[in-house]
Write a protein that holds these residues in place. Structure first.
Motif, PDB file in Angstrom:
ATOM      1  N   ILE A 177      -9.595   5.071  -0.239  1.00  0.00           N
ATOM      2  CA  ILE A 177      -8.548   4.836   0.754  1.00  0.00           C
ATOM      3  C   ILE A 177      -8.914   3.598   1.560  1.00  0.00           C
ATOM      4  O   ILE A 177     -10.083   3.201   1.609  1.00  0.00           O
ATOM      5  N   LYS A 178      -7.907   2.988   2.166  1.00  0.00           N
ATOM      6  CA  LYS A 178      -8.132   1.811   3.006  1.00  0.00           C
ATOM      7  C   LYS A 178      -8.282   2.193   4.470  1.00  0.00           C
ATOM      8  O   LYS A 178      -9.061   1.604   5.206  1.00  0.00           O
ATOM      9  N   ASP A 179      -7.495   3.182   4.901  1.00  0.00           N
ATOM     10  CA  ASP A 179      -7.482   3.539   6.310  1.00  0.00           C
ATOM     11  C   ASP A 179      -6.880   4.924   6.482  1.00  0.00           C
ATOM     12  O   ASP A 179      -6.310   5.488   5.541  1.00  0.00           O
ATOM     13  N   MET A 221      -3.584   3.945   1.076  1.00  0.00           N
ATOM     14  CA  MET A 221      -4.287   3.690  -0.185  1.00  0.00           C
ATOM     15  C   MET A 221      -3.657   2.505  -0.896  1.00  0.00           C
ATOM     16  O   MET A 221      -2.450   2.299  -0.781  1.00  0.00           O
ATOM     17  N   THR A 222      -4.459   1.770  -1.644  1.00  0.00           N
ATOM     18  CA  THR A 222      -3.905   0.670  -2.432  1.00  0.00           C
ATOM     19  C   THR A 222      -3.243   1.188  -3.697  1.00  0.00           C
ATOM     20  O   THR A 222      -2.300   0.579  -4.198  1.00  0.00           O
ATOM     21  N   LYS A 230     -13.131   6.642   2.338  1.00  0.00           N
ATOM     22  CA  LYS A 230     -13.089   5.212   2.656  1.00  0.00           C
ATOM     23  C   LYS A 230     -14.344   4.512   2.138  1.00  0.00           C
ATOM     24  O   LYS A 230     -14.261   3.405   1.594  1.00  0.00           O
ATOM     25  N   ASP A 253       0.814  -1.206   0.000  1.00  0.00           N
ATOM     26  CA  ASP A 253       0.000   0.000   0.000  1.00  0.00           C
ATOM     27  C   ASP A 253       0.857   1.269   0.000  1.00  0.00           C
ATOM     28  O   ASP A 253       2.015   1.264   0.411  1.00  0.00           O
ATOM     29  N   GLY A 304     -14.049   3.641  -1.357  1.00  0.00           N
ATOM     30  CA  GLY A 304     -12.969   2.716  -1.703  1.00  0.00           C
ATOM     31  C   GLY A 304     -11.712   3.420  -2.189  1.00  0.00           C
ATOM     32  O   GLY A 304     -10.799   2.782  -2.707  1.00  0.00           O
TER      33      GLY A 304
END
Length: 164
Positions: A87-89, A111-112, A82, A49, A85
């Motif tokens: 960002i992840k966290d 982010m992925t 989030k 990530d 989708g």
């Protein structure tokens, strides 16, 4: 800010090009040995990530005002990203033993991938619609926060995970 991102991405691209060129050069310079490869012959890490890390200096007397901003507006915008989708966290870290010239807080977004081109523009439009704010309003809000905080800089890092 776009100049900073642009320069960072150019430097990252140059570094990757140099590394790949070095790998290609060293690979072609070696004589073919055995046809089998071992774990020692392969790179032991894979890209993970992206972490965007922003250092924040809180001005004297500004701690409560900035904490309220983070707990309300910033958190809501991160939750929106989030939910989409994008960002992840996200998290806030306190620099507990900060030295002179170091940030008080670090704002982190995980982010992925990084949106670019049409995807980045679509996200920008969606965020503005969600926030119900114009560019001028968003810029004014950012300027208002300058009363109690200073952005010291932002880094974009990529996690490296060990292969199993």
């Amino acid at each position: 800010m776009r100049t900073h991102w642009s320069n960072s991405l150019k430097i990252a691209g140059l570094a990757v090009t140099i590394v790949l060129a070095g790998c290609a050069t060293s690979a072609t310079a070696q004589e073919p040995a055995a046809t089998t490869t071992t774990d020692a012959d392969t790179y032991p890490m894979v890209s993970g990530d992206f972490w965007e890390v922003t250092g924040i200096d809180i001005k004297p007397g500004g701690g409560l005002a900035y904490a309220n901003h983070l707990a309300n507006k910033w958190r809501a915008s991160q939750e929106f990203a989030k939910s989409k989708g994008w960002i992840k966290d996200y998290m806030v870290l306190s620099n507990y033993h900060n030295r002179s010239g170091e940030p008080d807080l670090y704002l982190i977004t995980v982010m992925t991938d990084i949106a670019s081109g049409p995807e980045a523009e679509a996200r920008y439009v969606a965020y503005n619609e969600w926030s119900k704010a114009s560019d001028a309003q968003l810029e004014a809000e950012s300027a208002d926060r300058a009363e109690f905080r200073e952005v010291m800089g932002t880094s974009l890092m990529q996690e490296l995970n060990f292969k199993d």
